[in-house]
Design a protein around this motif. Structure first.
Motif, PDB file in Angstrom:
ATOM      1  N   ILE A 197      -1.933  -2.072 -10.226  1.00 51.36           N
ATOM      2  CA  ILE A 197      -2.877  -1.052  -9.758  1.00 51.36           C
ATOM      3  C   ILE A 197      -4.180  -1.228 -10.530  1.00 51.36           C
ATOM      4  CG2 ILE A 197      -3.243   1.417  -9.380  1.00 51.36           C
ATOM      5  CD1 ILE A 197      -0.161   1.740  -9.748  1.00 51.36           C
ATOM      6  N   THR A 251       1.761  -2.081 -14.831  1.00 46.54           N
ATOM      7  CA  THR A 251       1.120  -1.069 -13.979  1.00 46.54           C
ATOM      8  C   THR A 251      -0.355  -1.377 -13.790  1.00 46.54           C
ATOM      9  OG1 THR A 251       2.720   0.582 -14.736  1.00 46.54           O
ATOM     10  CG2 THR A 251       0.712   1.401 -13.691  1.00 46.54           C
ATOM     11  N   THR A 302      -9.755   7.994  -1.619  1.00 42.89           N
ATOM     12  CA  THR A 302      -8.586   7.457  -2.297  1.00 42.89           C
ATOM     13  C   THR A 302      -7.328   8.210  -1.869  1.00 42.89           C
ATOM     14  OG1 THR A 302      -8.985   8.924  -4.157  1.00 42.89           O
ATOM     15  CG2 THR A 302      -9.892   6.694  -4.308  1.00 42.89           C
ATOM     16  N   LYS A 349       5.500   0.667  -4.364  1.00 41.93           N
ATOM     17  CA  LYS A 349       4.733   0.016  -5.428  1.00 41.93           C
ATOM     18  C   LYS A 349       5.221   0.485  -6.800  1.00 41.93           C
ATOM     19  CE  LYS A 349       0.031  -1.120  -5.245  1.00 41.93           C
ATOM     20  NZ  LYS A 349       0.002  -2.497  -5.462  1.00 41.93           N
ATOM     21  N   LEU A 355      -4.282   5.947  -1.784  1.00 43.30           N
ATOM     22  CA  LEU A 355      -4.186   4.951  -2.848  1.00 43.30           C
ATOM     23  C   LEU A 355      -3.717   5.584  -4.149  1.00 43.30           C
ATOM     24  CD1 LEU A 355      -7.626   3.182  -2.307  1.00 43.30           C
ATOM     25  CD2 LEU A 355      -5.412   2.394  -1.515  1.00 43.30           C
ATOM     26  N   ILE A 356      -3.074   4.783  -4.957  1.00 41.99           N
ATOM     27  CA  ILE A 356      -2.756   5.235  -6.312  1.00 41.99           C
ATOM     28  C   ILE A 356      -3.985   4.940  -7.160  1.00 41.99           C
ATOM     29  CG2 ILE A 356      -1.299   4.925  -8.324  1.00 41.99           C
ATOM     30  CD1 ILE A 356       0.896   3.884  -6.465  1.00 41.99           C
ATOM     31  N   VAL A 357      -4.515   5.966  -7.782  1.00 40.18           N
ATOM     32  CA  VAL A 357      -5.678   5.802  -8.644  1.00 40.18           C
ATOM     33  C   VAL A 357      -5.301   6.326 -10.020  1.00 40.18           C
ATOM     34  CG1 VAL A 357      -8.086   6.415  -9.036  1.00 40.18           C
ATOM     35  CG2 VAL A 357      -7.256   6.088  -6.704  1.00 40.18           C
ATOM     36  N   THR A 374       0.833  -1.202   0.000  1.00 37.88           N
ATOM     37  CA  THR A 374       0.000   0.000   0.000  1.00 37.88           C
ATOM     38  C   THR A 374       0.869   1.254   0.000  1.00 37.88           C
ATOM     39  OG1 THR A 374      -0.117  -0.128   2.415  1.00 37.88           O
ATOM     40  CG2 THR A 374      -1.940  -1.102   1.178  1.00 37.88           C
ATOM     41  N   LYS A 385       2.876   3.863  -1.775  1.00 35.73           N
ATOM     42  CA  LYS A 385       2.889   4.347  -3.160  1.00 35.73           C
ATOM     43  C   LYS A 385       4.275   4.280  -3.788  1.00 35.73           C
ATOM     44  CE  LYS A 385      -0.887   7.624  -2.435  1.00 35.73           C
ATOM     45  NZ  LYS A 385      -1.235   9.051  -2.397  1.00 35.73           N
TER      46      LYS A 385
END
Length: 186
Positions: free
Chosen positions: A111, A107, A123, A82, A126-128, A77, A79
């Motif tokens: 994700i 990617t 979010t 990841k 989080l990576i959105v 989790t 960023k």
């Protein structure tokens, strides 16, 4: 014995660095997300955090780099970690696809699109990615047939899932040797 499964140990260890120590509401202190704890003495939050950090370090040191990066890309989790893991996986995945396609496929695997992101879900941590990112038409600038692009994506994702499975097998060996997994009844 702390963890009920290898996957729960990996996820818990990878989440440990993102857990904050800020003041919580009373109900937040009582709520424990995840699986029920095995019967026996309870572990304090501080001891659990220590164990998670130790397992993180142990797995990072004990796993092959490609296995470590596959687990981080899939389950972390954090960023920055990841994104770094996604970049480290690109050179180790063999594919006839061009580099841009490979990077975007990895990617998108690491994700996946989130449901409820359109203003209905927080979010913040989080990576959105934008919805357009998941359009394979933008992954290949040479306009190859969709069937080819689907075959490439499937092959890339298959290799990544195999890496995760191999990594979990190796992680289980490490965790069993350290005695932190709950023993299964025969």
């Amino acid at each position: 014995m702390i963890y009920s499964s290898t996957l729960s140990a990996v996820v818990s260890a990878l989440a440990a660095e993102c857990i904050d120590s800020t003041a919580k509401q009373a109900w937040q202190k009582l709520y424990q997300a995840g699986e029920a704890r095995p019967a026996g003495p309870a572990i304090s939050a501080e001891d659990r955090m220590t164990a998670d950090c130790w397992v993180f370090a142990r797995l990072h040191h004990g796993l092959k780099p490609r296995h470590w990066h596959a687990l981080v890309a899939k389950y972390s989790t954090h960023k920055g970690r990841k994104v770094e893991a996604i970049g480290k996986l690109c050179p180790v995945v063999a594919t006839p696809a061009p580099a841009l396609f490979l990077h975007k496929a990895i990617t998108a695997w690491a994700i996946p699109p989130l449901k409820g992101v359109d203003g209905k879900r927080s979010t913040r941590d989080l990576i959105v990615l934008p919805r357009e990112f998941y359009d394979m038409n933008t992954w290949d600038t040479d306009g190859r047939p969709e069937q080819t692009r689907r075959r490439w994506r499937l092959g890339i994702h298959k290799v990544l899932e195999e890496m995760v499975c191999e990594a979990l097998v190796e992680a289980e060996k490490i965790l069993e040797a350290e005695g932190v997994l709950v023993e299964r009844a025969a």
